[in-house]
Scaffold this motif. Structure first.
Motif, mmCIF file in Angstrom:
data_model
loop_
_atom_site.group_PDB
_atom_site.id
_atom_site.type_symbol
_atom_site.label_atom_id
_atom_site.label_comp_id
_atom_site.label_asym_id
_atom_site.label_seq_id
_atom_site.Cartn_x
_atom_site.Cartn_y
_atom_site.Cartn_z
ATOM 1 N N UNK A 54 0.853 -1.183 0.000
ATOM 2 C CA UNK A 54 0.000 0.000 0.000
ATOM 3 C C UNK A 54 0.892 1.238 0.000
ATOM 4 N N UNK A 55 0.493 2.236 -0.805
ATOM 5 C CA UNK A 55 1.200 3.520 -0.847
ATOM 6 C C UNK A 55 0.215 4.636 -0.545
ATOM 7 N N UNK A 56 0.742 5.732 0.020
ATOM 8 C CA UNK A 56 -0.109 6.893 0.292
ATOM 9 C C UNK A 56 -0.116 7.817 -0.919
ATOM 10 N N UNK A 57 -0.779 8.939 -0.784
ATOM 11 C CA UNK A 57 -0.934 9.887 -1.883
ATOM 12 C C UNK A 57 0.353 10.509 -2.363
ATOM 13 N N UNK A 58 1.425 10.374 -1.601
ATOM 14 C CA UNK A 58 2.734 10.882 -2.022
ATOM 15 C C UNK A 58 3.610 9.787 -2.607
ATOM 16 N N UNK A 60 4.537 7.105 -0.890
ATOM 17 C CA UNK A 60 5.304 6.462 0.177
ATOM 18 C C UNK A 60 4.698 5.113 0.528
ATOM 19 N N UNK A 61 5.542 4.126 0.745
ATOM 20 C CA UNK A 61 5.105 2.808 1.171
ATOM 21 C C UNK A 61 4.542 2.919 2.584
ATOM 22 N N UNK A 62 3.284 2.519 2.758
ATOM 23 C CA UNK A 62 2.656 2.609 4.076
ATOM 24 C C UNK A 62 2.332 1.250 4.659
ATOM 25 N N UNK A 63 2.318 0.209 3.828
ATOM 26 C CA UNK A 63 2.034 -1.124 4.336
ATOM 27 C C UNK A 63 2.637 -2.151 3.389
ATOM 28 N N UNK A 64 3.202 -3.199 3.960
ATOM 29 C CA UNK A 64 3.759 -4.313 3.202
ATOM 30 C C UNK A 64 3.433 -5.586 3.958
ATOM 31 N N UNK A 65 2.695 -6.472 3.300
ATOM 32 C CA UNK A 65 2.355 -7.764 3.902
ATOM 33 C C UNK A 65 2.896 -8.876 3.009
ATOM 34 N N UNK A 87 5.559 -1.260 -7.633
ATOM 35 C CA UNK A 87 5.428 -0.505 -8.891
ATOM 36 C C UNK A 87 3.972 -0.498 -9.368
ATOM 37 N N UNK A 88 3.271 -1.595 -9.177
ATOM 38 C CA UNK A 88 1.855 -1.654 -9.549
ATOM 39 C C UNK A 88 1.027 -0.694 -8.695
ATOM 40 N N UNK A 89 1.330 -0.620 -7.405
ATOM 41 C CA UNK A 89 0.617 0.312 -6.521
ATOM 42 C C UNK A 89 0.895 1.749 -6.936
ATOM 43 N N UNK A 90 2.139 2.040 -7.301
ATOM 44 C CA UNK A 90 2.482 3.394 -7.761
ATOM 45 C C UNK A 90 1.797 3.715 -9.084
ATOM 46 N N UNK A 91 1.666 2.720 -9.950
ATOM 47 C CA UNK A 91 0.954 2.930 -11.218
ATOM 48 C C UNK A 91 -0.520 3.230 -10.956
ATOM 49 N N UNK A 119 7.801 9.485 -8.301
ATOM 50 C CA UNK A 119 7.567 8.076 -7.951
ATOM 51 C C UNK A 119 8.403 7.116 -8.790
ATOM 52 N N UNK A 120 9.380 7.610 -9.511
ATOM 53 C CA UNK A 120 10.323 6.700 -10.155
ATOM 54 C C UNK A 120 10.159 6.481 -11.636
#
Length: 130
Positions: A54-58, A60-65, A87-91, A119-120
């Motif tokens: 999960x990434x936030x509106x900026x 940033x990685x906010x959750x990794x499971x 990368x998929x979450x950022x897309x 975001x890269x």
């Protein structure tokens, strides 16, 4: 002819008031947009559902499971899958930013370019292998 009509001297207070009102409205709209973009959050899941990011509106990685079976698959594969899922979450975030700024002309396009850069790179969802 007054000094104002000559192009210098006194300031037309009515015009100044209109300009200040317009600036205030633009600032309020920019703050609403900033809040909307900041509130965005996107989540992506790997094939098989072993990794969720999960990434936030900026961006940033906010959750990794990560499931135990993903860990057991080996470090190299795990690292690749985490990065691909991120990368998929950022897309997805890129697409949501694009949707949020649709109809804003060059301003919206500039915001989307900023998200892509920050975001890269090019994060259009069609560029990501799913």
């Amino acid at each position: 002819m007054t000094k104002n009509q000559e192009g210098h001297g006194m300031v037309d207070l009515t015009s100044l008031g209109v300009l200040l009102d317009e600036a205030s409205q633009r600032l309020a709209a920019a703050e609403r947009l900033r809040d909307s973009l900041g509130a965005l959050s996107c989540e992506s899941e790997s094939r098989g559902g072993h990794i969720t990011v999960q990434v936030d509106g900026s961006g940033n990685l906010t959750d990794l499971r990560v499931t135990q079976s993903a860990i057991d698959s080996g470090y190299r594969n795990l690292e690749y899958t985490i990065l691909l899922t991120l990368r998929q979450a950022l897309a997805a975030l890129h697409d949501r930013v694009e949707d949020t700024t649709a109809g804003m002309g060059e301003t919206g396009a500039a915001i989307v370019r900023g998200y892509s850069r920050d975001c890269g790179g090019d994060l259009s969802s069609h560029d990501i292998i799913r």
